[in-house]
Write a protein that holds these residues in place. Structure first.
Motif, mmCIF file in Angstrom:
data_model
loop_
_atom_site.group_PDB
_atom_site.id
_atom_site.type_symbol
_atom_site.label_atom_id
_atom_site.label_comp_id
_atom_site.label_asym_id
_atom_site.label_seq_id
_atom_site.Cartn_x
_atom_site.Cartn_y
_atom_site.Cartn_z
ATOM 1 N N GLU A 29 0.815 -1.213 0.000
ATOM 2 C CA GLU A 29 0.000 0.000 0.000
ATOM 3 C C GLU A 29 0.858 1.276 0.000
ATOM 4 O O GLU A 29 0.372 2.350 -0.287
ATOM 5 N N LEU A 30 2.143 1.121 0.316
ATOM 6 C CA LEU A 30 3.001 2.326 0.346
ATOM 7 C C LEU A 30 3.384 2.802 -1.051
ATOM 8 O O LEU A 30 3.870 3.913 -1.216
ATOM 9 N N TYR A 32 3.898 4.607 -4.207
ATOM 10 C CA TYR A 32 3.360 5.875 -4.722
ATOM 11 C C TYR A 32 3.575 6.007 -6.230
ATOM 12 O O TYR A 32 3.577 7.097 -6.762
ATOM 13 N N GLN A 33 3.765 4.878 -6.881
ATOM 14 C CA GLN A 33 3.794 4.836 -8.338
ATOM 15 C C GLN A 33 4.878 5.728 -8.931
ATOM 16 O O GLN A 33 4.652 6.499 -9.861
ATOM 17 N N CYS A 34 6.086 5.610 -8.379
ATOM 18 C CA CYS A 34 7.173 6.432 -8.904
ATOM 19 C C CYS A 34 7.771 5.810 -10.163
ATOM 20 O O CYS A 34 8.478 6.464 -10.900
ATOM 21 N N GLN A 35 7.505 4.518 -10.392
ATOM 22 C CA GLN A 35 7.917 3.789 -11.607
ATOM 23 C C GLN A 35 9.399 3.450 -11.663
ATOM 24 O O GLN A 35 9.913 3.117 -12.719
ATOM 25 N N THR A 50 3.977 -3.397 -16.413
ATOM 26 C CA THR A 50 5.207 -3.122 -15.669
ATOM 27 C C THR A 50 4.987 -3.537 -14.205
ATOM 28 O O THR A 50 3.835 -3.673 -13.767
ATOM 29 N N ASN A 52 5.116 -1.896 -11.528
ATOM 30 C CA ASN A 52 4.272 -0.966 -10.753
ATOM 31 C C ASN A 52 2.811 -1.056 -11.179
ATOM 32 O O ASN A 52 1.916 -0.830 -10.371
ATOM 33 N N GLN A 53 2.584 -1.439 -12.447
ATOM 34 C CA GLN A 53 1.186 -1.615 -12.859
ATOM 35 C C GLN A 53 0.587 -2.842 -12.183
ATOM 36 O O GLN A 53 -0.575 -2.828 -11.775
ATOM 37 N N ARG A 56 -0.291 -1.755 -8.844
ATOM 38 C CA ARG A 56 -1.488 -0.918 -8.904
ATOM 39 C C ARG A 56 -2.745 -1.792 -9.004
ATOM 40 O O ARG A 56 -3.760 -1.525 -8.361
ATOM 41 N N MET A 57 -2.647 -2.836 -9.815
ATOM 42 C CA MET A 57 -3.819 -3.694 -9.995
ATOM 43 C C MET A 57 -4.116 -4.461 -8.708
ATOM 44 O O MET A 57 -5.275 -4.673 -8.365
ATOM 45 N N HIS A 59 -3.479 -3.314 -5.839
ATOM 46 C CA HIS A 59 -4.033 -2.231 -5.054
ATOM 47 C C HIS A 59 -5.536 -2.086 -5.272
ATOM 48 O O HIS A 59 -6.317 -1.904 -4.350
ATOM 49 N N PHE A 60 -5.935 -2.179 -6.538
ATOM 50 C CA PHE A 60 -7.342 -1.976 -6.898
ATOM 51 C C PHE A 60 -8.146 -3.270 -6.849
ATOM 52 O O PHE A 60 -9.306 -3.293 -7.209
ATOM 53 N N ARG A 65 -7.250 -10.203 -13.431
ATOM 54 C CA ARG A 65 -6.326 -9.695 -14.444
ATOM 55 C C ARG A 65 -4.872 -9.925 -14.021
ATOM 56 O O ARG A 65 -4.034 -10.298 -14.827
ATOM 57 N N MET B 769 8.727 13.120 -9.311
ATOM 58 C CA MET B 769 7.535 12.357 -8.915
ATOM 59 C C MET B 769 6.338 13.295 -8.808
ATOM 60 O O MET B 769 5.373 13.164 -9.514
ATOM 61 N N SER B 796 8.727 10.427 -13.522
ATOM 62 C CA SER B 796 9.262 9.071 -13.442
ATOM 63 C C SER B 796 10.494 9.107 -12.549
ATOM 64 O O SER B 796 11.358 9.954 -12.734
ATOM 65 N N ARG B 797 10.506 8.219 -11.586
ATOM 66 C CA ARG B 797 11.684 8.172 -10.712
ATOM 67 C C ARG B 797 12.725 7.290 -11.395
ATOM 68 O O ARG B 797 12.405 6.241 -11.931
ATOM 69 N N ALA B 816 10.328 5.097 -17.299
ATOM 70 C CA ALA B 816 9.015 4.571 -17.669
ATOM 71 C C ALA B 816 8.016 5.717 -17.724
ATOM 72 O O ALA B 816 8.006 6.569 -16.849
ATOM 73 N N TYR B 1271 1.914 11.814 4.361
ATOM 74 C CA TYR B 1271 1.520 11.209 3.082
ATOM 75 C C TYR B 1271 1.794 9.703 3.163
ATOM 76 O O TYR B 1271 0.956 8.879 2.790
ATOM 77 N N ARG B 1275 -0.954 6.565 3.082
ATOM 78 C CA ARG B 1275 -0.908 5.373 2.214
ATOM 79 C C ARG B 1275 -0.925 4.108 3.065
ATOM 80 O O ARG B 1275 -1.608 3.138 2.755
ATOM 81 N N ARG B 1276 -0.173 4.189 4.147
ATOM 82 C CA ARG B 1276 -0.110 3.019 5.023
ATOM 83 C C ARG B 1276 -1.491 2.676 5.566
ATOM 84 O O ARG B 1276 -1.826 1.525 5.768
ATOM 85 N N HIS B 1306 -3.899 7.151 -13.890
ATOM 86 C CA HIS B 1306 -2.807 7.439 -14.824
ATOM 87 C C HIS B 1306 -1.913 6.238 -15.037
ATOM 88 O O HIS B 1306 -1.227 6.137 -16.042
ATOM 89 N N ILE B 1307 -1.926 5.308 -14.134
ATOM 90 C CA ILE B 1307 -1.038 4.154 -14.270
ATOM 91 C C ILE B 1307 -1.691 3.073 -15.133
ATOM 92 O O ILE B 1307 -1.064 2.495 -16.009
ATOM 93 N N LEU B 1308 -2.976 2.818 -14.886
ATOM 94 C CA LEU B 1308 -3.634 1.765 -15.657
ATOM 95 C C LEU B 1308 -4.262 2.309 -16.936
ATOM 96 O O LEU B 1308 -4.603 1.550 -17.837
#
Lengths: 186, 1479
Positions: A29-30, A32-35, A50, A52-53, A56-57, A59-60, A65, B769, B796-797, B816, B1271, B1275-1276, B1306-1308
């Motif tokens: 859960e931490l 933050y999608q920095c990629q 990827t 991170n995707q 994310r999935m 996560h959701f 999928r 980021m 992108s990090r 990415a 922040y 998230r935690r 934005h990711i999916l």
């Protein structure tokens, strides 16, 4: 919440994140999608998603999928992503969990990766290491792709990369112990 | 100075850290009547800001805006700067602290140093400049940066270099190596000669422990120190007649006898002679030199050289009696009778040790020492054809090689152990092998065989190695039955030697092991008082340098003995620390050790000519350049030679200070994160990966590349630069769960400025980021960078940076995109946006002051009491407390100064000084008598301009009655001279021609005042910047120009009139407009600082927006804070609260304002000296996202209200949308508070409803500084963050009564549909509607967004451009409650700097109006930016309000009639100067 892919509304499993989190022990859960994981992954070109995707999935709660994604099987567990995740998420541990969930859940998808994975492990279990020739032959038989990659196979054979007989290692018993331990635990 | 206190507190403050924060605090406190000690660890104040190129968001030159502050601090009468000072301890309690500081020696007397820089030019030690991030070099004698304050130079010294520490004679090795590097061979020799009278000898035969310990050996191989010594000595002896021998003082009339003229005896004699003793050396042999003459063969050490160096000693008056053998020709007892008051026994160890082998008495067997002595003395010695030498030391090698030279056909060394145990020097073994000497290792002699009394062979046994012996070397164990015979006719035994005790009979001296003489190891005194012993006779055979060291030590103790002082004892000599491997050494040191030249082995073996020929001069200079300068300053003392004001003192010591202060302010800053830890980013691995601070230096005009944008690897201009954000920040793994707050903005600034610097179009990309442009005007800066300058931003990090395979030095970055696309790009240069990291110094500081730090190491303080530490009376500001940018640092600095000022208000003025001047002489009617002083500025001016010529010329000018030159006009003796010249010559005008008036005019003007002249009867000429520096290549013309400039100044000076500034009284009350958190805080601060306050609030009650705030991010209770504030304000007798009042009008000037307020129907006039506007702002409304149309759509404030009143209990899904109406075309700024507000409310909601879902739809999460951890906490807790873009905003619709929110993840890349039970909108902050009216009343400007506009975004964040008016809180810009309150404290402190004074001195240089000429057109009023111009209805002319006039001169230009003139720059004066120029 719902995730809508085009016209379709995807089924989400609200318990999925918790399940993966608990089994993997990773603070998913931490993220933050920095990629960062995606830009470092050596396999990412072969993935549909990827790393991170995938996270994310999870996560959701897009369980189906994720578990159908061939990428979870292609991940070689090299930990390249995890060692540099700024949030300390070891993604390969997450991938392990996803693979075991996919295997346990008999999720319909492209079976080839899972087949390969299983054969690989069987091979290791019996010899302590992989016997490339046997692994290849079995995989081809099982997936019915008998005549693909023949030219590559021949090249490898010529270079002595495909020995005819399997080699065993000294510590075969230890390897088998590991397998037994893991099976008992899961 | 007497430390009187008032009200039981000290009127002084210690400020730790001289960065922008410390400087601001110091200035505020000193201006408010408190004495300030400003302690800075470095050699100059200025902090990080002085290293920056430009500053955001105004793109000002950082140095240009900070240097006036540097000057203000530097010249402030009541700020004492303590450089090199570190806080050691704080005792006592608030109001009365005793602080201890350790002040590191600067080695330069600041009072004498003129900053000319000659020391740095002469200094041979170069090291990377920390200031330039290692991209440039500096010297060991250095100034931190060109504009540094104090401007005095400093010398950096570390502990002893290992070479010097290892040298038994303590030679300043680093020093002489540095001078060799510069080719100063004679100077180099002098350094060696100071401790060692035999440099040439040691340059050849020393066993160089210096090299063994050399830190360079840890890199590749040690510096070839011995060869450098030889080079220096040989070069020095080229001109023996002019050799600068040490001066011998007047004879003390005391004689010392030295027995033995070997190295120990010679060294002692030399050191004693230098002290003024008469020394006689008694030598048994026919030659002096001991083993140097009779032990070491001539091919290794030419005898002429030994004679030469001994000859120099004789030249200094040392008497040597050869052929005088102790015991035979004299005894120790004879010497005192002959008048010697002390005796040194240094007879060496010349007696060979026998092996006691069968056959050792045969003809053809001889001890090595005897053999070598005879050969050296020219006696005839016969060796056979086949020679065996037994032993593995240097004597064995010498004997073997000598035997070869005497004609032996085969020489074999027989050694009982293996190669690794052999004790001879490596190069000796090497040379022996080259010359054909055979080595029979692991072999021990059993017997010497002979026939007819002559040797015929050597019977040997093979050995194997056993356990190590006491000395650590493995013991040889004979192998039984391995006997064999070597056929030889000569056997030389070289297994050791011992002193010959024959002459000591009856001396009463005690003998030790191996016939050595017993002496105390520390003082070298024997059992007999007055008799000392040194060298091999004490230790047994050792090295030349050991003997020289022992001689020196003995001499020192003989001196102590003869002075009647206590001798050196084992514990009296404190061990000096050895410098560790120098941290300043950068990687990539590629320079192999130089190899000396040797004579051809085939040739050299035939004669006794010198075999090693040393290094060539060029190789030597290069070799010396390999020295790492481990102790930084090499103490070569070249700086001492060139320093004309004699400011350098190498003997300075660190000082301990103890001060009494009432409060302590800590602002030591933080470290800049060192990314070498994250090796994957390539820092220090690839030269073109630099940190942002290094990039600032690259861009800076005063930086290592003079402001040329080039990359370090090849000096090429980059065409493509990438910035990588969050390096060392926002990283849980590093336990850096914080945002460094400044990196996003400085990266944008660097990208924009880099584009301006670049000659070709520059491609700039920032990998980030979240963009955190949360400050005032930051968002617009970001937008402009993207839209106008074309800076590319990619979210992108970055995983890693690799060097591109083309080997051109460019770098590859793989990244990415949001949709998962992987891209790879090459960049010419990569800049790592490094953040802050609490320094080790912070932890130390916390420990010595007893304050608490947070989990990261930043100083802990309260959310609503920022800067207040856990220990009363100690305050913290700047990056030490949390990451923050410069404006916030400046605010915080003033705010904590405010706390100290409150605490110490009772002692205001108790410890400050006021300068008093004599009354001014009337001069207006007297004829001009001008004195002119022309400065050489060391050589800055004098090397180009012919100063004496200018002086002579000046003397010819009309009205000049006195002219002279100064070496440094600014030195104290010159200033004294100017004052004296004014008095003696009755001068009434002064002209100084020197450097820039910006730094120096005031100094000379105060000299005038001290001499009773008005300071404006002064004219300054800048002949440095305007002539010598810019016309360096044309000295003749430069001299002419200097004359022209002086002539103009003299012409103008004739017409100068005294200027006397006017003063205005100060009303000590103040007005605070606005009764919210900011207004109340400001009022309280002022009241507690002792000033009366009118607090005017338009609504019926105090509290403002704080009333609506129920929770805080960090957990404080805002409502409790509000109640306390209201209580304290209401109960403070100095505060008059007026609620329900509106502002009607405002008039006056600083110190004296009149404000009319309206209370219902009544008006009331308030009189006050300062004004603070704290008029607040409000939450914005919106029409978006069904707000106002659907009951379940609320603002964040409304949500907070619901949460506070339990009104959100039924909510299962909470959605928040950020940036509603913010950061778009309509409202282009970021409201700063909303991200924190959303996090706060979301966390609170989660706390109340743990199972509910919370979704925050955001554009960038701006949890700057320490808010990042909230922040992370969010998230935690499972709060889901979904990013949306401005182009694809969330869609809010209804389905029946229910709300539906659709947002694209934005990711999916897919839509997420949410069904919130409550939708909270972060609508942001809008300025107070009344601001326009208030700005007109108070005549203060608003910015484009409608907030109050400060005087300067960076350095004057709470001041208005006009003095006496200050601002704080939301009225200035959106900010959190704690931040508003902090800014209020700052505004109050700024106001206090004015209110603390009884009178204000107005600007002296103001405009004047000639009423006869003025027609009252008032064009001047239109031109004036300071409201200083008014129409006088009585005279119908314009008048100048002197209190408001800033002397800018705009009105002078605007006046069509010449009625307006500027004091000191009147038309007649300027015209006179111009006319003079055209003469």
């Amino acid at each position: 919440m719902r995730v809508i892919a085009g016209e379709e509304s995807l089924r989400t499993d609200p318990g999925f994140l918790g399940q993966v989190k608990e089994k993997s022990g990773q603070p998913i859960e931490l993220c933050y999608q920095c990629q960062k994981c995606a830009s470092g992954c050596p396999m990412v070109e072969y993935f549909e998603y990827t790393p991170n995707q995938i996270i994310r999935m999870v996560h959701f709660g897009l369980k189906d999928r994720v578990l159908k994604s061939p990428g979870i099987w292609l991940c070689s567990g090299c930990e390249t992503c995890g060692v540099r995740c700024p949030n300390g998420i070891r993604i390969s541990e997450v991938m392990d969990v996803l693979r075991s969930l996919a295997a346990a859940g008999k999720v319909a998808g492209d079976k080839r990766a899972e087949v390969f994975h299983r054969m690989f492990l069987d091979n290791v279990k019996s010899h302590g290491r992989v016997h490339e020739g046997m692994l290849m032959a079995k995989y081809k038989l099982k997936t019915g792709q008998l005549f693909t990659d023949l030219d590559l196979g021949f090249k490898l054979f010529k270079k002595g990369k495909l020995p005819l007989l399997p080699h065993s290692i000294k510590g075969k018993k230890h390897i088998r112990d590991i397998f037994e331990k893991v099976q008992k635990r899961s | 100075m007497s430390e009187t206190t008032t009200g039981n507190v000290k009127g002084s403050v210690l400020v730790v850290g001289g960065g922008i924060s410390g400087m601001q605090s110091a200035l505020d406190l000193a201006e408010a009547g408190l004495k300030v000690y400003l302690a800075e660890e470095k050699t100059a104040i200025g902090g990080t800001m002085s290293r920056l190129d430009k500053t955001f968001p105004t793109n000002d030159c950082a140095m240009c805006i900070v240097s006036p502050k540097l000057v203000d601090v530097g010249k402030h009468l009541n700020i004492e700067i303590l450089t090199g000072a570190k806080l050691q301890g704080v005792e006592g309690e608030q109001g009365n602290f005793k602080v201890k500081l350790r002040k590191k020696a600067r080695y330069v007397d600041m009072a004498k140093c003129t900053g000319c820089g000659e020391c740095a030019t002469a200094c041979p030690v170069e090291l990377p400049s920390e200031f330039d991030g290692g991209l440039g070099q500096r010297k060991a004698a250095y100034k931190l940066y060109a504009q540094a304050m104090p401007s005095a130079y400093a010398i950096e010294k570390n502990d002893l270099p290992p070479c010097r520490a290892a040298c038994p004679a303590g030679i300043n090795v680093q020093g002489y190596v540095q001078l060799v590097k510069q080719g100063k061979m004679v100077d180099s020799w002098r350094i060696i000669y100071n401790d060692n009278p035999l440099p040439g000898v040691c340059g050849r035969v020393c066993t160089h422990p210096c090299e063994t310990n050399c830190h360079r050996g840890e890199v590749d191989s040690p510096v070839s120190i011995r060869e450098l010594k030889r080079l220096a000595a040989d070069a020095a002896y080229n001109n023996i007649e002019e050799l600068p021998l040490p001066e011998i003082p007047e004879p003390l009339g005391k004689r010392v006898a030295v027995i033995g003229a070997g190295p120990a005896g010679l060294s002692a004699a030399y050191q004693l002679a230098k002290k003024g003793y008469g020394v006689t050396i008694f030598e048994a042999l026919p030659v002096a030199g001991g083993m140097l003459s009779v032990g070491i063969p001539a091919y290794r050490l030419p005898k002429e050289l030994v004679e030469l160096e001994i000859g120099l000693l004789q030249k200094m008056g040392i008497e040597i009696k050869t052929g005088a053998r102790l015991g035979r020709d004299f005894t120790i007892d004879d010497l005192p009778k002959q008048g010697y008051v002390a005796i040194l026994l240094a007879i060496g160890a010349h007696k060979g040790i026998f092996l006691h082998l069968p056959g050792e008495d045969l003809d053809g067997v001889m001890p090595g020492v005897d053999f070598l002595r005879k050969v050296n003395l020219g006696e005839e010695v016969k060796v056979g054809r086949r020679v065996a030498v037994i032993g593995g030391g240097n004597t064995a090698m010498d004997a073997a090689r000598t035997a070869l030279r005497l004609g032996a056909a085969e020489v074999t060394i027989v050694y009982r152990r293996s190669e690794s145990e052999i004790t001879a020097a490596k190069d000796e073994i090497h040379e022996a092998l080259e010359e054909g000497v055979k080595f029979q290792m692991l072999t021990g002699p059993k017997a010497i065989l002979g026939e007819g009394g002559r040797v015929t062979g050597l019977e040997c046994l093979l050995n194997e190695l056993g356990e190590p012996d006491a000395g650590g070397r493995r013991r040889p164990v004979p192998i039984a039955g391995s006997e064999f015979v070597i056929d030889v006719d000569t056997v030389i035994t070289a297994v050791g030697q011992s002193p010959d005790p024959a002459g000591l009979d009856g001396s009463g001296l005690e003998l030790g092991r191996g016939n050595t003489v017993k002496a105390d190891p520390a003082s070298l005194v024997t059992g007999r008082p007055g008799v000392f012993a040194a060298g091999d006779v004490v230790t047994g055979p050792a090295t030349v340098i050991d003997a020289i060291g022992a001689g020196k030590k003995a001499a020192a103790n003989i001196h102590l003995f003869l002075q009647g002082e206590e001798l050196t004892s084992a514990d009296s000599g404190r061990e000096q620390k050895v410098a560790p491997f120098p941290p300043h050494v950068a990687g990539n040191l590629a320079a192999a050790r130089a190899r000396p030249v040797y004579a051809d082995p085939a040739v050299r073996v035939t004669n006794f000519a010198e075999s090693a020929l040393g290094l060539s001069g060029a190789d030597g200079l290069k070799e010396a350049g390999r020295c790492l300068n481990c102790s930084v300053c090499s103490e070569c003392r070249e700086c001492v030679k060139v320093c004309l004001p004699q400011a350098i003192d190498h003997d300075m010591r660190d000082e301990d200070l103890e001060l009494e202060v009432g409060a302590v302010l800590l602002s030591p800053g933080a470290d800049i994160y060192n990314p070498a830890e994250l090796d994957y980013l390539g820092y220090k691995k690839y030269p073109n990966v630099v940190t942002s601070i290094e990039f600032e230096r690259i861009l800076s005009a005063s930086g290592p590349f003079q402001g040329h944008l080039i990359r370090p690897s090849d000096g090429r201009e980059p065409g493509k630069i990438a910035w990588i954000q969050c390096v060392g920040s926002r990283n849980l793994k590093l336990n850096h769960d914080y945002c460094s707050s400044v990196c996003c903005m400085y990266a944008i600034k660097e990208a924009v400025i880099a584009k301006e610097h670049s000659h070709e179009p520059l491609d700039t990309t920032i990998f980030l980021m979240d963009m955190r442009s949360y400050g005032k005007d930051f968002e617009k800066y970001y937008n402009r960078a993207r839209d106008e300058h074309g800076v590319r931003f990619i979210k992108s990090r970055i995983f890693e940076v690799q060097e591109a395979p083309d080997q051109g030095g460019s770098l590859t970055i793989r990244y990415a995109l949001d949709d998962g696309t992987i891209c790879q790009e090459e960049f010419d240069l990569v800049v790592l946006s490094v953040g802050f990291k609490p320094s080790c110094g912070s932890r130390e500081l916390a420990a010595v002051t007893g304050i608490e730090l947070d989990e990261f190491g930043f100083c802990k303080s309260g959310e609503f009491s920022r800067g207040v530490t856990s220990r009363p009376g100690i305050y913290a500001s700047g990056v030490f407390a949390a990451p923050k940018d410069i404006p916030e640092t400046v605010v915080e600095a003033s705010a904590v100064a405010g706390y100290a000022s409150r605490l110490l208000s009772g002692a205001r003025g108790a410890l400050t000084r006021v300068k008093h001047y004599p009354p001014e002489k009337p001069v207006t009617k007297a004829a001009p008598r001008i004195g002119a002083f022309i400065c050489n500025c060391g050589i800055n001016i004098g090397s180009v301009i012919d100063v004496p010529d200018v002086v002579n010329y000046t003397k010819t000018l009309k009205n000049v009655v006195y002219a002279r030159e100064f070496l440094f006009s600014c030195s104290q003796d010159s200033i004294d001279h100017i004052k004296q010249a004014i008095e003696e010559n009755n001068l009434n005008r002064v002209v100084v021609a020197s450097c820039t008036p910006r730094t120096h005019a005031q100094l000379f003007q105060s000299a005038l005042r001290e001499a009773g002249l008005n300071p404006y009867l002064y004219e300054h000429v800048n002949i440095r910047e305007h002539s010598s520096w810019v016309h360096r290549d044309t000295p003749k013309e430069a001299t002419e120009k200097a004359k022209d400039l002086v002539r103009m100044a003299v012409a103008k000076a004739m017409l100068l009139k005294p200027v006397t500034p006017t003063h205005t009284d100060v009303n000590h009350a103040s007005l605070v407009v606005g009764g919210g958190a900011a207004g109340m805080s400001a009022a309280l601060s002022l009241a507690e600082q002792g000033f009366d306050v009118y607090l005017v609030e338009k609504s019926p009650e105090l509290g403002g927006r704080l009333r609506q705030i129920h929770f805080s991010l960090e957990g404080a209770d805002p409502q409790q804070e509000l109640r306390q504030l209201i209580d304290r304000v209401s109960n403070n007798s100095k505060i008059t609260v007026i609620t329900g009042a509106g502002i009607e009008s405002f008039a006056g000037y600083p110190g004296n304002y009149r404000t009319k307020i309206k209370l219902g129907d009544k008006t009331r006039e308030l009189e006050h000296g300062a004004t603070i506007l704290a008029t607040g702002a409000q939450e914005a409304g919106t029409g978006e996202y069904l707000y106002g149309q659907h009951p379940r759509v609320v603002t964040q404030t409304e949500l907070e209200e619901k949460l506070a009143t339990g009104g959100a209990g039924d909510v299962q899904t909470l959605v928040m949308i950020q940036c509603v109406g913010s950061r778009d075309a309509g409202r282009p700024y970021c409201s700063r508070v909303c991200c924190s507000q959303a996090l706060k409310n979301a966390l609170k909601f989660k706390e109340l409803n743990p199972d509910a879902g919370v979704f925050i739809l955001y554009r960038d999460i701006r949890s700057y500084g320490l808010k990042e951890k909230y922040y992370t906490r969010a998230r935690r807790k499972g709060i889901v963050f979904i990013r949306y873009s401005e182009a694809a905003k969330p869609l809010v619709t209804t389905e029946g009564d229910a709300l539906r929110v659709v947002v694209k993840d934005h990711i999916l890349g897919e839509n997420i549909a949410l069904r919130p039970d409550l939708l909270a909108l972060s609508t942001g902050v809008v300025p107070n509607l009344e601001n326009t009216r208030l700005s007109q009343i108070f005549k203060v400007p608003l910015d484009a967004d409608g907030f109050l506009l400060e005087a300067h975004m960076k350095l004057r964040p709470v001041d208005f451009a006009a003095d006496g008016l200050y601002m704080c809180g939301l009225a200035h810009a959106p900010k959190l409650a704690g931040e508003s309150m902090q800014q209020a404290n700052a505004a109050a402190m700024r106001a206090a700097t004015l209110l603390a004074k009884d009178k204000l001195e107005n600007v002296p240089i103001t405009a004047t109006v000639n009423k006869k000429r003025c027609v009252g057109c008032m064009l001047c009023k239109a031109a004036c930016s300071y409201q200083a111009r008014e129409f006088d209805p009585v005279s119908r002319t314009a008048i100048v309000r002197e209190a408001l006039c800033r002397g800018c001169g705009a009105c002078v230009v605007a006046c069509p009639n010449g009625a307006t003139q500027q004091k000191g720059y009147e038309k007649s004066q300027m015209m006179a100067a111009l006319k003079a120029a055209l003469k």
